[in-house]
Design an enzyme around this catalytic site. Structure first.
Site, mmCIF file in Angstrom:
data_model
loop_
_atom_site.group_PDB
_atom_site.id
_atom_site.type_symbol
_atom_site.label_atom_id
_atom_site.label_comp_id
_atom_site.label_asym_id
_atom_site.label_seq_id
_atom_site.Cartn_x
_atom_site.Cartn_y
_atom_site.Cartn_z
ATOM 1 N N HIS A 81 -4.350 -4.490 0.052
ATOM 2 C CA HIS A 81 -4.123 -5.037 1.119
ATOM 3 C C HIS A 81 -4.660 -6.674 1.055
ATOM 4 C CE1 HIS A 81 -3.033 -1.833 3.775
ATOM 5 N NE2 HIS A 81 -3.647 -1.110 3.062
ATOM 6 N N LYS B 196 -12.199 8.152 -1.886
ATOM 7 C CA LYS B 196 -11.446 7.124 -1.324
ATOM 8 C C LYS B 196 -11.674 5.790 -2.235
ATOM 9 C CE LYS B 196 -10.093 4.687 2.513
ATOM 10 N NZ LYS B 196 -10.313 4.671 3.993
ATOM 11 N N GLU C 256 -3.430 -8.810 2.724
ATOM 12 C CA GLU C 256 -2.857 -9.392 4.053
ATOM 13 C C GLU C 256 -4.174 -9.145 4.958
ATOM 14 O OE1 GLU C 256 -2.085 -5.190 4.589
ATOM 15 O OE2 GLU C 256 -1.831 -6.565 2.846
ATOM 16 N N SER D 8 -8.001 -0.039 0.080
ATOM 17 C CA SER D 8 -8.302 1.190 1.033
ATOM 18 C C SER D 8 -6.966 2.247 1.004
ATOM 19 C CB SER D 8 -8.165 0.609 2.549
ATOM 20 O OG SER D 8 -8.515 1.639 3.387
ATOM 21 N N CYS E 5 0.911 -1.157 -0.112
ATOM 22 C CA CYS E 5 -0.034 -0.025 0.223
ATOM 23 C C CYS E 5 0.804 1.098 -0.208
ATOM 24 C CB CYS E 5 -1.011 0.177 1.286
ATOM 25 S SG CYS E 5 -2.391 1.066 0.854
ATOM 26 N N ARG F 243 -14.580 2.982 12.198
ATOM 27 C CA ARG F 243 -13.496 4.120 12.735
ATOM 28 C C ARG F 243 -13.815 5.444 12.096
ATOM 29 N NH1 ARG F 243 -8.002 3.066 10.585
ATOM 30 N NH2 ARG F 243 -9.165 4.166 8.573
#
Length: 301
Positions: A235, A163, A237, A192, A142, A249
């Site tokens: 991502h 985003k 992972e 992300s 990332c 969040r």
């Protein structure tokens, strides 16, 4: 074969519950084999979650790995206890005289800053330069991928109008590269990020290959032609729930964030998301360890 971890690190219990083969240092030190030495520069805020995500992927290999977690002297973590970092992490200055077979540099929540505005940019530059001479192959994730593209190849990022946030289909573009060996023609990956890289600047660089990309989310996977660096702009992972946790969040912070696309069943945040990228995540890390690290690293540096 197991992955060697520091004695007493809390993530051991999580990995053992998932049947990931791990071995503490005391036992591993008595085995007469040449393990691979892997350094992980963990820049993510919640470091213990990232430890579990990376170790479960690195641990799915017949090779024994020695893992060294690195921290920065120029940055103070706000989300991980000092005692955890002091016990299980080393400063770069403590290991810079060593050679490593592999290096992982994670993402970081600093995308909206110019690289030079990041408080640890100078130290990160030093680490990336050091890796060119002291590491067989590096895996950048990332923002870590964007940092590598900027530092090593002069390719800058740009801010998106919205985003890029969700789970997207990607297409393998260069099946001759070993990092995508065994991949389906189309696979999905979590994304992300607030920034991206211009595709034409990547394509124009003679030292790089575009290996996988999405019609919507752009380039996901870039490899240097010498095998020294693999850059992942997403991502793979991530756990099943990670994007949902980021969404909750950001809502709590009052940010104008949209529901992660193609993630919740029926786009309903009350439903439990499914992990649909696990197999390709394991395959990518296994291919990197086997073809770019194990097959290329010297038995003795």
């Amino acid at each position: 074969m197991p992955i060697k971890i520091p004695s007493g690190i809390p993530v051991k219990e999580i990995l053992e519950q998932e049947q990931i083969f791990v071995m503490e240092e005391d036992r591993a030190d008595h085995q007469d084999i040449r393990p691979l030495n892997i350094a992980i520069l963990n820049l993510m805020p919640e470091k213990e979650k990232t430890e579990a995500q990376l170790l479960r992927l690195l641990g799915n290999t017949p090779l024994q790995l020695n893992v060294t977690f690195l921290k920065l002297a120029s940055h103070q973590s706000k989300n991980t206890s000092k005692s955890h970092l002091d016990k299980f992490y080393k400063f770069y200055s403590e290991v810079k005289s060593q050679k490593f077979d592999g290096l992982v540099i994670t993402g970081a929540p600093v995308e909206k800053f110019e690289f030079e505005e990041v408080d640890y940019w100078e130290e990160l530059k030093e680490i990336m330069e050091w890796s060119s001479r002291n590491v067989t192959s590096s895996l950048h994730i990332c923002w870590g991928a964007q940092a590598a593209l900027y530092y090593h190849y002069g390719i800058n990022k740009y801010e998106l109008s919205r985003k890029c946030f969700g789970v997207y289909s990607h297409y393998v573009k260069n099946r001759n590269e070993k990092i995508v060996r065994g991949f389906d023609d189309v696979f999905i990956a979590p994304i992300s990020r607030y920034t991206d890289i211009e595709r034409n600047t990547l394509e124009a660089n003679r030292d790089l290959n575009i290996l996988a990309e999405s019609e919507y989310a752009g380039v996901l996977l870039v490899g240097s032609k010498d095998g020294k660096r693999i850059m992942i702009t997403g991502h793979l992972e991530y756990d099943a729930e990670t994007l949902g946790e980021e969404y909750a969040r950001d809502l709590k912070k009052g940010q104008n964030i949209h529901i992660p696309e193609n993630y919740f069943p029926c786009d309903d945040p009350n439903q439990i998301p499914m992990q649909r990228w696990r197999s390709h995540a394991h395959l990518l890390f296994s291919n990197w360890l086997n073809y770019y690290v194990y097959q290329e690293t010297p038995y003795q540096w």
